[in-house]
Design an enzyme around this catalytic site. Sequence first.
Site, PDB file in Angstrom:
ATOM      1  N   GLU A 147       0.317  13.287 -16.029  1.00 28.36           N
ATOM      2  CA  GLU A 147       1.061  11.585 -15.470  1.00 28.36           C
ATOM      3  C   GLU A 147       1.484  10.706 -16.623  1.00 28.36           C
ATOM      4  O   GLU A 147       1.757  10.012 -16.139  1.00 28.36           O
ATOM      5  CB  GLU A 147      -1.053  11.269 -16.102  1.00 28.36           C
ATOM      6  CG  GLU A 147      -1.927  11.489 -14.458  1.00 28.36           C
ATOM      7  CD  GLU A 147      -1.603  10.681 -13.327  1.00 28.36           C
ATOM      8  OE1 GLU A 147      -0.597  10.237 -13.379  1.00 28.36           O
ATOM      9  OE2 GLU A 147      -1.839  11.175 -12.863  1.00 28.36           O
ATOM     10  N   TYR A 202      -3.879   2.562 -16.797  1.00 26.65           N
ATOM     11  CA  TYR A 202      -3.446   3.194 -15.746  1.00 26.65           C
ATOM     12  C   TYR A 202      -4.088   4.513 -15.930  1.00 26.65           C
ATOM     13  O   TYR A 202      -4.735   5.401 -15.365  1.00 26.65           O
ATOM     14  CB  TYR A 202      -2.265   3.424 -15.253  1.00 26.65           C
ATOM     15  CG  TYR A 202      -1.605   4.407 -13.875  1.00 26.65           C
ATOM     16  CD1 TYR A 202      -2.568   4.306 -13.073  1.00 26.65           C
ATOM     17  CD2 TYR A 202      -0.837   5.430 -14.678  1.00 26.65           C
ATOM     18  CE1 TYR A 202      -2.325   5.848 -12.376  1.00 26.65           C
ATOM     19  CE2 TYR A 202      -0.822   7.028 -14.009  1.00 26.65           C
ATOM     20  CZ  TYR A 202      -1.042   6.646 -12.432  1.00 26.65           C
ATOM     21  OH  TYR A 202      -1.527   7.980 -11.667  1.00 26.65           O
ATOM     22  N   ASP A 235      -1.606   1.677 -10.055  1.00 29.32           N
ATOM     23  CA  ASP A 235      -0.514   1.987 -10.244  1.00 29.32           C
ATOM     24  C   ASP A 235       0.385   1.698  -9.087  1.00 29.32           C
ATOM     25  O   ASP A 235       0.109   0.484  -8.899  1.00 29.32           O
ATOM     26  CB  ASP A 235       0.122   3.751 -10.344  1.00 29.32           C
ATOM     27  CG  ASP A 235       0.197   4.001  -8.460  1.00 29.32           C
ATOM     28  OD1 ASP A 235      -0.505   3.675  -7.385  1.00 29.32           O
ATOM     29  OD2 ASP A 235       1.063   5.346  -8.655  1.00 29.32           O
ATOM     30  N   CYS A 253       3.953   4.317   2.773  1.00 26.30           N
ATOM     31  CA  CYS A 253       3.741   2.449   2.350  1.00 26.30           C
ATOM     32  C   CYS A 253       4.731   2.292   1.256  1.00 26.30           C
ATOM     33  O   CYS A 253       4.506   1.711  -0.301  1.00 26.30           O
ATOM     34  CB  CYS A 253       2.500   2.037   2.307  1.00 26.30           C
ATOM     35  SG  CYS A 253       2.551   0.335   2.271  1.00 26.30           S
ATOM     36  N   CYS A 273       5.308   2.338   8.647  1.00 26.91           N
ATOM     37  CA  CYS A 273       4.705   2.186   9.116  1.00 26.91           C
ATOM     38  C   CYS A 273       4.236   2.483  10.441  1.00 26.91           C
ATOM     39  O   CYS A 273       2.633   2.310  11.065  1.00 26.91           O
ATOM     40  CB  CYS A 273       4.192   0.784   9.541  1.00 26.91           C
ATOM     41  SG  CYS A 273       4.875  -0.730   8.182  1.00 26.91           S
ATOM     42  N   CYS A 294       1.762   5.241   9.257  1.00 23.80           N
ATOM     43  CA  CYS A 294      -0.333   4.899   8.320  1.00 23.80           C
ATOM     44  C   CYS A 294      -1.268   4.669   9.164  1.00 23.80           C
ATOM     45  O   CYS A 294      -1.285   3.988  10.186  1.00 23.80           O
ATOM     46  CB  CYS A 294       0.884   2.616   7.936  1.00 23.80           C
ATOM     47  SG  CYS A 294      -0.156   2.122   6.904  1.00 23.80           S
ATOM     48  N   CYS A 324      -3.159  -3.999   9.116  1.00 28.31           N
ATOM     49  CA  CYS A 324      -2.103  -4.042   7.739  1.00 28.31           C
ATOM     50  C   CYS A 324      -1.676  -6.062   7.387  1.00 28.31           C
ATOM     51  O   CYS A 324      -1.213  -6.531   8.390  1.00 28.31           O
ATOM     52  CB  CYS A 324      -0.997  -3.573   7.594  1.00 28.31           C
ATOM     53  SG  CYS A 324      -0.014  -3.822   5.901  1.00 28.31           S
TER      54      CYS A 324
END
Length: 297
Positions: free
Chosen positions: A42, A125, A143, A198, A205, A208, A214
Site C-alpha cells: 500500500e 485510504y 482510492d 473503468c 465498457c 464492464c 452505469c
Amino acid sequence: MTVTETPVPPLHDPVIDWFDEHARDLPWRRPEAGAWGVMVSEFMLQQTPVARVLPVYEQWLARWPHPADLAAEPPGEAVRAWGRLGYPRRALRLHAAASAIAELHGGEVPRDHAQLLALPGVGEYTAAAVASFAYGQRHAVLDTNVRRVFARAVSGVQYPPNATTAAERKLARALLPDSEPVAARWAAATMELGALVCTARTPVCARCPIAARCAWRAAGAPAHDGPPRRGQTYAGTDRQVRGKLLAVLRDAVGAVPQAALDAVWEEPVQRARALDGLVSDGLVEPLPDGMYRLPLA
DNA sequence: AATTCGTGGCT
DNA sequence: TAGCCAAGAAT
C-alpha cells in the site's frame, strides 16, 4: 442532506463475480503476504503504478519479512531500497511505521483502524485498505479507482471531484455490503474494476459487469465539465532536482562530496534549496566535513 | 483548501 | 510530442 439517495440496483454480485474471474494474481493478495506485505504494498502503490512496484516489493519482503527487520536498519537503507519508485519520503515513513509497529505493537501490524491511522504515512485510504485487505474488515476503501467507479456508475459523471468529499464517503459507506467478508471482497473488486476496466482515460465498457447499470453511460457518457485538474509539471522543478540529488546518494556506497551533488544541476540557488529540502525532510544527512549521505538515523 | 512531493509509460 | 496519469499523505 440527501446527496445520492437514488436506490442503487445491487452492484455487489456482478462486480464481485467479475473480480472472482478477472482479479490479477498480485503477490500482496496472496495469503502468505500477511498484513506486513499488504502494508508495504500500500505504501509503494501510493501514486506509483503496479508494474513498477512489483519487483521492488519482492525485494523488500525478501529482505525485511517482518516490520522489526526493517526497523532494525537505518532509514537510509529504506530510502536506498526504495529505488526509483518516486516520492521517497514514503520510504522514510514506512521505516518509521515499522519502528512504531516494533515498539508499540509487538511487531505486529495493528488490526485497529485508528491504530493504523496513527502510523506515519498511513492516511484514511491506507488504514482502510490494510484493515480490509489484510484483516477482512468492513471499511469504505476510497482510492482513486473506487472514486472513479462510483462517480460513473452511481453519480453519472466522468470523473470524481479533485478532493474526496463528504458525499463520496457517505456514498461509499452506503454501498458497503453488510457482511464483513463480502465488504472486504467488494473493496478489492471495485478497486480492481477501476484499475482494469473503468480506467481514467479510455474505459473499456464492453468488459464492464455493470455497464448496463452505469449512470454515466445512461446519460450518454458526458464529458467532464468544470475546471481541469491541475497538471503536474515536472521539468525544471525542485522535485526534479531533488530526484537527481537523491539518485546520486542512492547509488553511492557511503558518503559523497558536495561536488558530486553540485554536478547534477547547474543553477546553484535551486540546487541548494533542493538539497536543504532533502535534509530537512530527513532524506539526506549532512556531515561535518561537507559530505552527504543517506540517513543512518 | 491548495501545494508539495518522483518517476516513467502511455496516447 | 506533450500532457495525462498512477492503490495518497502531510502540511
